[in-house]
Design a protein around this motif. Structure first.
Motif, short mmCIF file in Angstrom:
data_model
loop_
_atom_site.label_atom_id
_atom_site.label_comp_id
_atom_site.label_asym_id
_atom_site.label_seq_id
_atom_site.Cartn_x
_atom_site.Cartn_y
_atom_site.Cartn_z
N GLY A 60 22.63 20.35 16.92
CA GLY A 60 22.12 21.37 16.00
C GLY A 60 22.33 21.26 14.59
N TYR A 61 22.67 20.09 13.97
CA TYR A 61 22.80 19.71 12.57
C TYR A 61 22.13 18.57 12.45
CZ TYR A 61 25.21 18.81 8.26
OH TYR A 61 25.81 18.69 6.87
N ASP A 62 21.09 18.74 11.60
CA ASP A 62 20.10 17.51 11.38
C ASP A 62 20.23 16.73 10.10
OD1 ASP A 62 19.58 19.25 9.23
OD2 ASP A 62 17.30 19.45 9.54
N ASN A 63 21.47 16.87 9.33
CA ASN A 63 21.73 15.84 8.38
C ASN A 63 22.41 14.77 9.01
OD1 ASN A 63 20.79 15.83 5.52
ND2 ASN A 63 23.08 16.13 4.82
N VAL A 64 21.72 13.99 9.51
CA VAL A 64 22.66 12.90 10.44
C VAL A 64 22.03 11.59 10.07
CG1 VAL A 64 23.40 12.28 12.54
CG2 VAL A 64 23.25 14.75 12.03
N GLU A 65 22.51 10.71 9.97
CA GLU A 65 22.26 9.14 9.75
C GLU A 65 22.66 8.59 11.12
OE1 GLU A 65 22.10 6.48 6.25
OE2 GLU A 65 24.19 6.69 6.85
#
Length: 303
Positions: A60-65
């Motif tokens: 639920g968190y989209d600032n992911v690499e």
């Protein structure tokens, strides 16, 4: 982009099978929010790696690499990675010298402020990223989050719970008492990673994380949360079991490296005692086997 449903035949440990979260259309790269860089080293884990990826996508968190380093898989891994390619920021597929080198390759490409690696047969649990963000926000000077987690079987049955412990030398020295930090539940800042050398020790095959915790402990003790962040699979062919004979040697190397002389002495004495006991058992067996064989062949009378 169409959402990818959770395979009905393989529910994901800790997540609801009835209503799994939807996948983000794609990951963002918003400089105003902390960016997670998650490195996934893998080799022939096609049976598990989809679960690993979903446990990240469902946070639920989209600032992911997401950085996947595949050492040249020959099973279903490449097909799974291709299916999830829109969510993989970096995909490296080439031979390597083992898991430690793969981890280092991945982190050399990482740009996030929060780092972690997740083995391709392990999982993050619901709310892990939220808990990590809240922990860092609550302690602005914090650089290392240590959570609790579970150990599960290959078919995702609960085996045991691993509580969170502070990242201190005292805690690390308790490893021989089966007290350890669950790597799948540890996250740290990019600045701490760089200060601690910016790599794991590639000469270590099993305890590269334990060596890293020692370096981290010299700079901070971590933010401890008993929230469950990750799950580690444990099964017959997992590397921890296949290469278990390397554990004492790697542990001795790390003890010596960080000046744990008393623990090193105890470990050496224990190993010497075990070797002596094994030698005595073998000697006894050698003395007994011929007699037993002769009696079985009826060439020697029974007592």
């Amino acid at each position: 982009m169409a959402e990818l449903p959770l395979p009905a035949t393989r529910p994901l440990y800790g997540w609801s099978a009835e209503a799994p979260p939807s996948l983000p259309a794609r990951f963002s790269s918003d400089p105003r929010r902390p960016l997670f860089s998650i490195v996934i080293p893998t080799l022939n884990q096609g049976a598990f790696i989809e679960d690993t990826l979903l446990s990240i996508l469902w946070q639920g968190y989209d600032n992911v690499e997401v950085i996947v380093v595949d050492g040249g898989s020959t099973d279903d891994t490449p097909a799974v990675l291709e299916r999830y390619r829109p969510w993989i920021s970096v995909l490296i597929s080439e031979p390597d010298r083992g898991q430690s080198e793969a981890i280092n390759k991945g982190f050399r490409r990482a740009t996030g402020s929060i780092l972690a690696w997740l083995n391709s047969d392990d999982l993050y649990l619901p709310g892990a990223f939220r808990t990590v963000l809240e922990a860092f926000a609550a302690q602005p000077g914090g650089r290392w989050v240590i959570g609790s987690g579970d150990i599960i079987s290959a078919d995702q049955q609960f085996l045991r719970h691993v509580p969170a412990r502070e990242g201190s030398a005292q805690t690390l020295l308790a490893i021989e008492n089966d007290c350890f930090l669950l790597q799948q539940s540890c996250f740290w800042s990019s600045s701490l990673w760089q200060e601690a050398g910016g790599q794991v020790d590639e000469s270590l095959s099993l305890l590269m994380d334990y060596d890293l915790w020692w370096r981290f402990s010299q700079r901070c003790t971590g933010i401890v949360t008993q929230e469950k962040l990750g799950a580690m699979r444990y099964y017959a062919t997992v590397k921890t079991r296949r290469q278990g004979e390397r554990f004492p040697a790697e542990l001795a190397t790390i003890y010596a490296r960080y000046g744990a002389s008393a623990s090193l002495d105890r470990l050496v004495q224990r190993l010497l005692a075990e070797k002596s006991a094994l030698g005595e058992r073998l000697s006894t067996l050698e003395r007994q086997l011929p007699v037993r064989l002769l009696r079985r062949l009826r060439l020697l009378p029974r007592p």
